[in-house]
Design an enzyme around this catalytic site. Structure first.
Site, PDB file in Angstrom:
ATOM      1  N   CYS A  22      61.760  54.346  20.984  1.00  0.00           N
ATOM      2  CA  CYS A  22      62.645  53.845  19.930  1.00  0.00           C
ATOM      3  C   CYS A  22      63.955  54.621  20.002  1.00  0.00           C
ATOM      4  CB  CYS A  22      61.979  54.064  18.573  1.00  0.00           C
ATOM      5  SG  CYS A  22      62.986  53.550  17.171  1.00  0.00           S
TER       6      CYS A  22
ATOM      7  N   HIS B 286      57.982  45.617  17.017  1.00  0.00           N
ATOM      8  CA  HIS B 286      58.608  46.923  16.772  1.00  0.00           C
ATOM      9  C   HIS B 286      59.847  46.772  15.886  1.00  0.00           C
ATOM     10  CE1 HIS B 286      60.037  51.008  18.300  1.00  0.00           C
ATOM     11  NE2 HIS B 286      61.130  50.499  17.747  1.00  0.00           N
ATOM     12  N   GLU B 287      60.710  45.820  16.240  1.00  0.00           N
ATOM     13  CA  GLU B 287      61.978  45.683  15.495  1.00  0.00           C
ATOM     14  C   GLU B 287      61.747  45.132  14.091  1.00  0.00           C
ATOM     15  OE1 GLU B 287      64.301  47.290  16.700  1.00  0.00           O
ATOM     16  OE2 GLU B 287      63.600  47.396  18.768  1.00  0.00           O
TER      17      GLU B 287
ATOM     18  N   HIS C 151      60.762  47.751  11.678  1.00  0.00           N
ATOM     19  CA  HIS C 151      61.876  48.563  11.160  1.00  0.00           C
ATOM     20  C   HIS C 151      62.410  48.007   9.843  1.00  0.00           C
ATOM     21  CE1 HIS C 151      62.878  51.691  14.045  1.00  0.00           C
ATOM     22  NE2 HIS C 151      62.891  50.856  15.066  1.00  0.00           N
TER      23      HIS C 151
HETATM   24 CO    CO Z   1      62.848  51.325  17.059  1.00  0.00          CO
END
Ligand code: CO
Length: 156
Positions: free
Chosen positions: A89, A131-132, A135
């Site tokens: 990341c 993953h995004e 966030h």
């Molecule tokens: Co990230």
């Protein structure tokens, strides 16, 4: 314009981002800056909270046929299979972890003009999408990783 990327430990990264409601110049400038920032850092994805903007906006480029993907208000609507692998990341520089993710996901999102669309990704793209989008809810991969992976290839 390249923006500063916040790093793990910054409390902004732990907040929930708000939906984007206006699809105007402000959003387009944010998308442009997010792409500039991602490419400058040689990342494959970036979420708005990583540049301090608590809005549900993501850019991804896993260097496949999709090119640059812009996602506004993305939601995962289906997930299948499982993949285990190394993940990093831009907000956790110099570190990688071993994370299990779905192997295939379908996302519903809006484009920069507000038009709705769906996108299905497998493998690395599925991993980047998960993953995004995490966030946007203040979730970092380190929360989900099984273990850290060190540069010498040793997994501990
Ligand atoms: Co990230």
């Amino acid at each position: 314009m390249v923006r500063k990327i916040l790093e793990l430990g910054d409390e902004t990264l732990r907040k929930t981002s708000k939906p984007m409601q206006k699809f105007d110049l402000r959003l387009w400038l944010l998308l442009r800056d997010m792409a500039d920032t991602m490419y400058n850092a040689e990342g494959v994805g970036l979420a708005a909270p990583q540049v301090g903007i608590l809005r549900r906006v993501v850019v991804i480029d896993v260097q496949d046929e999709h090119g640059l993907i812009e996602l506004v208000n993305p939601e995962i609507i289906s997930a299948e299979g499982e993949q285990a692998g190394s993940e990093g990341c831009l907000s956790v520089p110099g570190r990688r972890g071993y994370v299990v993710r779905p192997n295939k996901v379908t996302v519903r999102a809006q484009d920069r003009k507000g038009k709705r669309f769906e996108l299905t990704g497998e493998g690395l793209l599925a991993r980047a999408l998960c993953h995004e989008i995490d966030h946007l809810d203040g979730i970092m991969y380190v929360d989900k990783m099984d273990h850290e992976i060190f540069d010498d290839g040793e997994e501990n």
